[in-house]
Design a protein around this motif. Structure first.
Motif, short mmCIF file in Angstrom:
data_model
loop_
_atom_site.label_atom_id
_atom_site.label_comp_id
_atom_site.label_asym_id
_atom_site.label_seq_id
_atom_site.Cartn_x
_atom_site.Cartn_y
_atom_site.Cartn_z
N GLY A 119 0.79 -1.23 0.00
CA GLY A 119 0.00 0.00 0.00
C GLY A 119 0.82 1.28 0.00
N ALA A 120 2.06 1.20 -0.49
CA ALA A 120 2.88 2.42 -0.59
C ALA A 120 2.20 3.43 -1.50
N ALA A 121 2.48 4.74 -1.23
CA ALA A 121 1.83 5.80 -2.01
C ALA A 121 2.63 6.17 -3.25
N GLY A 122 3.96 5.98 -3.20
CA GLY A 122 4.78 6.37 -4.33
C GLY A 122 6.24 6.04 -4.10
N VAL A 123 7.05 6.23 -5.13
CA VAL A 123 8.49 6.00 -5.06
C VAL A 123 9.19 7.19 -5.73
N VAL A 124 10.27 7.69 -5.10
CA VAL A 124 11.12 8.72 -5.71
C VAL A 124 12.56 8.28 -5.56
N ALA A 125 13.30 8.23 -6.66
CA ALA A 125 14.72 7.86 -6.60
C ALA A 125 15.50 8.83 -7.48
N ASP A 126 16.61 9.36 -6.97
CA ASP A 126 17.44 10.22 -7.80
C ASP A 126 18.44 9.39 -8.61
N GLY A 127 17.95 8.32 -9.20
CA GLY A 127 18.76 7.43 -10.02
C GLY A 127 17.82 6.64 -10.93
N GLY A 128 18.25 5.43 -11.34
CA GLY A 128 17.51 4.66 -12.32
C GLY A 128 16.54 3.64 -11.75
N MET A 129 15.60 3.20 -12.59
CA MET A 129 14.69 2.09 -12.30
C MET A 129 14.80 1.07 -13.43
N PHE A 143 8.84 8.12 -9.59
CA PHE A 143 9.68 9.18 -10.15
C PHE A 143 11.13 8.71 -10.11
N CYS A 144 11.86 8.92 -11.22
CA CYS A 144 13.27 8.56 -11.24
C CYS A 144 14.01 9.44 -12.25
N ARG A 145 15.33 9.25 -12.34
CA ARG A 145 16.14 10.06 -13.26
C ARG A 145 16.33 9.40 -14.62
#
Lengths: 246, 246, 246, 246, 246, 246
Positions: A119-129, A143-145
């Motif tokens: 049930g996480a709301a979102g993901v933010v990474a200042d790198g790759g997926m 969100f990612c770079r």
């Protein structure tokens, strides 16, 4: 040492869901002097699924050492990323400090499936997926770079979970309120969340009124921000209960 | 979770003082498969004072939030950098993770004067330093990415001391052995320090012999690495006790 | 539209000559909230000749168009850089907005010889310089981002002199006070110059006293900034007229 | 397919030794429309030993594959760099395409000792060098982008020698004339070398005369380039045999 | 000082609407030697709405100073961006020099709504935009480098309108003709607009014919550009009035 | 000198078509120690048309020299890119080394139409492409770093076809197997293609089973990778012939 223990009410989160990141950053700079709260360089994998609000749950990567990685001579036996993903509270936003590395992907479809289940709301990474095609089919805003096919252990190791991190130039303390939309991701200190939510909501109501004036031909030099005449008109409209079409 | 509790003998540090970083990186890659142990983008403030060896003592900065900084509305009361600098053991190398920020200077002459008093062996930061003129007059070797007049609180906060960090693309665990010279800075896992020291020392003895051959006209295609004939000659010279001029 | 007409007294410039850029940036951030006044990425051509103070005299380059350049089909007949250099008042600092271009050199030895003749105090450019060998022989302190043998018209044209510019991330208004030393270059708005000079001078007197304490073994956690006990000692020393050795 | 078979006379190389790279790039742009002949981002290891002239001898690196490197599972048996270094003709300049990689050092002291023995004129690499301390003691001028302790096989392999390469944004054909000084490195197509040498020499004679005028107070707007009056004066001086002090 | 007062006929703008930026850049380089007229690093917010042609109307930002910004101690009373937006002539293209800054958004939905009302043809900024979701719903084509939620005053100030600027490496003089499509944005000097329009139109007619030949199996080595045989065939087709299917 | 003459069976290519680049990079790192086989910084022009598998056919660009380009004084008569495009075997992937240049477009719609006619499988360039609108209508998957309207001769020349190149940090030998999907592009040495295909296929079968477990609530800490209990369950499922729903 860096802490912020204020509790944020669910109503505040609900109100923030109505406010754009453009408005929130304006509030943080103009009223609170916080100029560096927008995470640099990240984009939503799917621009149509970019909105979320929730408290930050943090993960910190450091450069890998080949012998400690999967397949190396002294592989670490515990992967803290897995422990963190299995434990993330519903409604939280996973914020990942990858130090900008886009040569690898931090999370793939299996780990993101687990975040969906939790049930996480979102993901933010200042790198790759990675595993972008299946991830695009899933409901979680990410969100990612950039995209990187290699697994994270190709160049990174998890050093810590739920610590104070930097992500895209922003200080993130676990529990900070993270708000995202198509413009980007902004991180609000807990002690300011309620005030920013209320002031931002009022700012947006006024700007919607201004936009209608501009669409009808009012010069921005007069109406944005409103000069004396327009301000009176706006206040009268508010006093009248903000009637539609106003 | 990431740990390395091996004790490194003083003799190993002494031997490493004789070995160049060019040799150590060759050993780490060729014999141990560790390709990413050289800190990227740092230079000595004074190229003539670039050599040191010692265990890492780590400091981690994260992006600042204006209200938490000196002069802000909620300044932090404790500065962990000061505590760390007052406590650093003699012979240690302060390794600082600034996430590449060169707009500010992490340490100025007063903090470095304290490091000198404590007997620190060196400083490495993947960001900026300040008070360069007085620092240049001091005895401590300092590696950094650039010079920044503004104080660190202009854009950074210390998040942690003695944690696992990344510095210029290298994983640094407190206690790792840091070796520096004019070519740069390399970080050796403790469990490999002894072997790298001994193998590196032997490599340099052979290369000094090779260099004399090359200066005398030997083609590098035959002598570097030595082919069968040159290897026999080298082994004979070693067997003879490495007589001078050899 | 952006203006600052305050007059700066010669005594203020003299006082600023005693104060380091490290101190000035601290004053600007801590007391005035100005975080972005240090020019990014520039270095002195000769670190031993890096100090100057003076009002800014600005030059703005834009990208070239091949037909307008020397050797092109419609070369411009007037070079505003020459006019500006012939007219620069003695004591001024030429600040050049090259938008970071280091592929070319803005000024060579002939133009810098003219600046020397005119009595300019210094040059700062967020791009390249040329004729470095003869320029190194000259007395003018020059800060730049790099060296570029090609002449500026290879990729740039002068668009304007004495306009408002950005240089290395800093807003520069003609007449702003520019201070430089080995740490870098800082630009002070005229209306703050006097206060920054006086407060900076006082800060440096205290820090010199702190440095002596640190050299003698005082922990920075106690003396920098001074705690209650050290502050009393410092104030007593000031009250005693700052006797030497204090 | 890309070729240039013109022979360059020794007298041309001698004349080019008198001309600066600033002058040569001006000639190439203004008279021949060649704007991109200055190698970007390289600096001399020792600014006091930056001058050389000679024909290019090229080496091209490509990214490494771990199994092909020294210590890998399928190491290459021949190192073309060694073959090239053993064969370089006296007076040549080794120009190395490293694709900008500064994490490693292309050449160390043993290979450079061999270049010295072979009589090479200089080295230019758009990447890193290693063994900087011993290399600084040697007589060969070396330009590079930085210093990297790890050996080149940590991230690079030699793909080819004496092919057409790019180095720092410049097309380099084997045999092109490479000229270097403190401002940087410029590469002249062979078919233009003679004309550039003669025109550049004349340009420098005039600029020396201009510099003396500027040192004596002539405005650059009148003398650089010379207006009608100054041009007559210059021509008279040339007609008079360029008497000293002119 | 840099000027271009040629009047461009409406028919020329109409013809340029038929020509791609790929063709225009080819014309500018091949026939006029102008190599640097394509704005670097910008993309359309909506690739399906990327086409426009019109004269440039310029805006220049410089780095902000905190005290001059909204919320600072000495905020500017006039915002030249608003004045410019209220005054932009119908059919013009707003071209914005942000010096590459993507941490902020120059324009949001209210200012862009005003540009729509004024009849602007397009917007190009070498930095960020904000309020992306509502902007995507609007009819104006917008090119930028990225999205930034914070308002422009977080890091920028407007210095000037209708001046000569650089935008993404291109010199832009107010009134230059700006042409955009999915490949990017190109800026044509007024005095060349008519010739480029006519030559570009002819180039595209020939390339459409070449493309049909290639689709039918003609080798590009023979037909692109056409060899003698294909050229005769093309000329015959043109002479025949370019019959369909040709 | 760098060679790999292994023949890859058509069945291997077929199997690789079933395997993702995320899986292939994991195999290459974990089982073969190859960490640098994913091309950096490239994206598909159309994310919905990103999949292909085929042997590499290489093209290498170097920086242009203005006189050798179309419109210059000594234009090359033969364009090796055209020859290569006319000769590419069906099923091949054109891999282009542009040294990262995105200011220009390597190929436009006419050259890509020819590649379609020849039956090429895909294109990868570590630089720009042009004529994006017509190219988007075509069937060929194209990966690049960006879009550039100017033709390649504005800054590049072809130096060589079918040589060993670097592309986005990856060594590419003609004939290497190139696999692409939405995550990116990976290059497999021929001698490993068969093993990677088979091991990757098995890895994906297991991960599909893991994903079903995670969707049903299994913690990743237990099932990914599977602990003893889950491994038994998986092996039983495989032994049972992988019944659906398993």
């Amino acid at each position: 040492m860096i802490q912020d223990d204020v509790t944020v009410a669910p109503e505040t989160l609900d109100l923030l869901r109505q406010v754009s990141t453009a408005t929130i950053t304006t509030q943080l700079i103009k009223n609170h002097g916080l100029r560096s709260r927008s995470i640099r360089g990240v984009k939503p994998i799917d621009p149509a699924r970019a909105k979320f609000v929730g408290p930050a749950y943090t993960l910190r990567y450091v450069p890998a050492r080949e012998d400690l990685s999967l397949g190396g001579k002294r592989p670490l036996r515990v992967n803290p990323a897995q422990t963190a993903i299995d434990a993330i509270p519903a409604g939280s936003v996973m914020v990942i400090d990858m130090n900008g590395d886009t040569d690898v992907g931090a999370l793939g479809d299996i780990l993101i499936a687990r975040l969906v289940f939790r049930g996480a709301a979102g993901v933010v990474a200042d790198g790759g997926m990675r595993d972008i095609d299946p991830v695009r089919q899933m409901t979680l805003p990410v969100f990612c770079r950039g995209f990187g096919a290699p697994p994270s252990f190709a160049s990174l190791l998890v050093a810590e979970t739920q610590g104070v991190i930097g992500c895209g130039g922003v200080l993130v303390i676990p529990g900070d309120i993270v708000v995202a939309d198509a413009d980007g991701v902004v991180v609000i200190p807990r002690y300011l969340a309620d005030q920013v939510a209320r002031d931002g909501d009022e700012q947006e109501r006024m700007e919607a009124w201004v936009r209608r004036k501009v669409d009808a031909g009012a010069p921005v030099g007069e109406v944005y921000p409103p000069n004396h005449r327009y301000l009176s008109e706006y206040q009268a409209w508010v006093a009248a209960g903000r009637p539609e079409g106003g």
